[in-house]
Design a protein around this motif. Structure first.
Motif, short mmCIF file in Angstrom:
data_model
loop_
_atom_site.label_atom_id
_atom_site.label_comp_id
_atom_site.label_asym_id
_atom_site.label_seq_id
_atom_site.Cartn_x
_atom_site.Cartn_y
_atom_site.Cartn_z
N ARG A 110 1.04 -1.32 0.05
CA ARG A 110 0.21 0.20 -0.34
C ARG A 110 1.14 1.31 -0.01
NH1 ARG A 110 -5.06 -0.91 4.12
NH2 ARG A 110 -6.23 -2.31 2.16
N ASN A 111 2.04 1.27 0.01
CA ASN A 111 2.98 2.29 -0.19
C ASN A 111 2.88 3.33 -0.93
OD1 ASN A 111 5.53 3.44 2.20
ND2 ASN A 111 6.28 3.01 0.13
N SER A 112 2.33 3.12 -2.03
CA SER A 112 2.40 3.64 -3.70
C SER A 112 0.78 4.24 -3.09
CB SER A 112 1.99 3.37 -4.24
OG SER A 112 1.91 2.63 -4.89
N LEU A 113 0.12 3.98 -2.59
CA LEU A 113 -1.53 4.51 -2.06
C LEU A 113 -1.02 5.72 -1.34
CD1 LEU A 113 -3.93 1.66 -2.02
CD2 LEU A 113 -2.32 2.76 -3.99
N GLN A 114 -0.05 5.71 -0.43
CA GLN A 114 -0.01 6.74 0.21
C GLN A 114 0.15 8.13 -0.26
OE1 GLN A 114 3.05 5.98 3.71
NE2 GLN A 114 3.76 5.25 2.13
N SER A 287 11.10 -0.18 -9.26
CA SER A 287 12.28 0.19 -10.03
C SER A 287 13.63 1.00 -9.92
CB SER A 287 11.25 0.69 -11.45
OG SER A 287 11.31 2.25 -10.64
N GLU A 288 14.37 1.51 -10.97
CA GLU A 288 15.33 2.16 -10.85
C GLU A 288 15.25 3.43 -10.40
OE1 GLU A 288 19.56 2.69 -10.92
OE2 GLU A 288 18.55 0.92 -11.00
N ALA A 289 13.77 4.64 -10.58
CA ALA A 289 13.57 5.12 -10.38
C ALA A 289 12.26 5.42 -9.63
CB ALA A 289 13.41 6.79 -11.63
N ALA A 290 11.62 4.48 -8.81
CA ALA A 290 10.53 3.77 -8.12
C ALA A 290 10.78 5.30 -6.74
CB ALA A 290 11.06 2.83 -7.51
N MET A 291 11.84 5.71 -6.54
CA MET A 291 10.80 6.63 -5.57
C MET A 291 10.77 8.18 -6.26
SD MET A 291 11.05 8.16 -2.15
CE MET A 291 11.80 7.27 -1.50
N GLU A 292 11.56 8.18 -7.19
CA GLU A 292 11.49 9.41 -8.26
C GLU A 292 9.61 9.60 -8.70
OE1 GLU A 292 13.43 12.03 -12.00
OE2 GLU A 292 14.65 11.49 -10.08
N GLU A 293 9.74 8.29 -9.21
CA GLU A 293 8.17 8.74 -9.81
C GLU A 293 6.98 8.44 -8.75
OE1 GLU A 293 7.05 8.16 -12.89
OE2 GLU A 293 9.18 8.26 -13.25
N ARG A 294 7.26 8.32 -6.89
CA ARG A 294 6.03 8.34 -6.78
C ARG A 294 5.79 10.10 -6.55
NH1 ARG A 294 9.17 3.64 -4.07
NH2 ARG A 294 9.17 4.86 -2.45
N LYS A 296 6.77 12.76 -8.04
CA LYS A 296 6.03 13.02 -8.77
C LYS A 296 4.40 13.12 -8.42
CE LYS A 296 9.33 13.24 -12.11
NZ LYS A 296 10.08 12.47 -13.44
N GLN A 297 4.49 12.13 -8.28
CA GLN A 297 2.31 11.11 -7.94
C GLN A 297 2.37 12.15 -6.90
OE1 GLN A 297 2.51 7.17 -8.11
NE2 GLN A 297 3.52 7.41 -9.85
N GLY A 298 3.49 12.99 -6.17
CA GLY A 298 2.87 13.55 -4.42
C GLY A 298 2.96 13.10 -3.31
N TYR A 299 4.20 12.11 -3.17
CA TYR A 299 4.72 11.18 -2.10
C TYR A 299 5.14 12.65 -1.92
CZ TYR A 299 7.17 7.94 0.46
OH TYR A 299 7.56 6.45 1.40
N PHE A 300 5.52 11.63 -0.52
CA PHE A 300 5.84 13.03 0.53
C PHE A 300 7.80 13.71 0.35
CE2 PHE A 300 3.23 10.45 2.84
CZ PHE A 300 3.74 9.52 3.82
#
Length: 300
Positions: A110-114, A287-294, A296-300
């Protein structure tokens, strides 16, 4: 004769300056709280920044529903100790109303759903700035952040759209609907955090220290036994002496084998570590860019 500040005193002074800048520039800031060591350190810094007054920010916890019980117990105790208001956003609520969709498969995260729940809570609370405990040494996407990280009216981050921060001047101007993430401990390292925790005698959840726990080795990541995990064919839980360097969902946060049961041993262990603390986060390995993608979606 002026006294030279120590390294930790300089970092503390910088963080306190940023807390006070945000209190001056924004209408309704909020402090994002995960129950991890960085967010606990942030609460302590906010306390020192405004003492003897109360911390003037609400704490916002985005609860995935897959948290370590020790982290939730500690969160509730800390709220009482610092006499702060706690606002909780439940990922399950976002799933129930259809704005977030649960991942399929044996071990969904559920991490990406945060990000979805976070953006909903920021809009609901009309928060115009959100403090986060991100540090530049954690992960390469976080190394691109400024102290004041601009977000557009969709809560998205564009690494190319960041403002210069010369001479400790921070530009918090924004258009209607836009907001900022604020990172007061950006310049801190994992070692700095641990040394500061020792210096300030800051309490932490017990899982940061050595304990025995059933775990499964999944691709080199030690995942704790929980009701949220499903064992794959050929897998089994095995009791190991472990601790956690970072906190997240039980389904994706990997432990490290360790006998570090006090702060001195933890600091010694961190000094000799050859992998970042997020190196055992299964979500970052997607993925190599998992954090950056999150982000860009509004992650912390």
């Amino acid at each position: 004769m002026s006294q030279t500040l120590s390294h930790l005193e300089q970092l503390e002074s910088e963080a306190i300056h940023i807390f006070r800048e945000v209190a001056e520039q924004f209408e309704k800031p909020v402090l994002l709280f995960s129950g991890g060591k960085d967010s606990i350190t942030m609460v302590h810094l906010a306390y020192k920044a405004f003492y003897p007054a109360k911390i003037p920010f609400t704490l916002l916890h985005i609860d995935t529903g897959h948290n370590f019980p020790e982290a939730l117990e500690f969160r509730d105790a800390l709220v009482d100790i610092y006499n702060v208001t706690l606002d909780v956003g439940l990922v399950q609520d976002s799933i129930n109303k259809g704005t977030a969709v649960e991942e399929k498969g044996l071990n969904p995260s559920r991490n990406s759903l945060q990000s979805i729940t976070l953006l909903e809570k920021l809009e609901e609370g009309q928060y115009d700035a959100a403090f986060g405990g991100g540090r530049r040494d954690e992960e390469k996407a976080r190394a691109k952040e400024r102290f004041f990280s601009h977000r557009d009216d969709f809560g998205q981050w564009d690494p190319k759209n960041q403002r210069p921060e010369l001479w400790n001047l921070y530009n918090g101007k924004k258009a209607q609907g836009e907001s900022f993430r604020i990172f007061p401990i950006s310049n801190w390292t994992e070692m700095d955090v641990w040394q500061y925790i020792k210096q300030e005698k800051i309490e932490l959840p017990s899982i940061y220290f050595s304990h025995t726990r059933p775990v499964v080795n999944r691709g080199g990541v030690l995942i704790a036994e929980s009701e949220y995990n499903t064992l794959l064919e050929g897998e089994s839980y095995e009791e190991k002496v472990i601790r956690y360097r970072t906190l997240g969902c039980m389904t994706i946060t990997g432990a490290v084998e360790s006998d570090a049961d006090d702060l001195d041993k933890v600091i010694q262990e961190v000094a000799s570590a050859r992998q970042t603390e997020r190196g055992n986060r299964a979500d970052d390995k997607r993925s190599e860019a998992a954090m950056e993608e999150r982000k860009k979606q509004g992650y912390f």
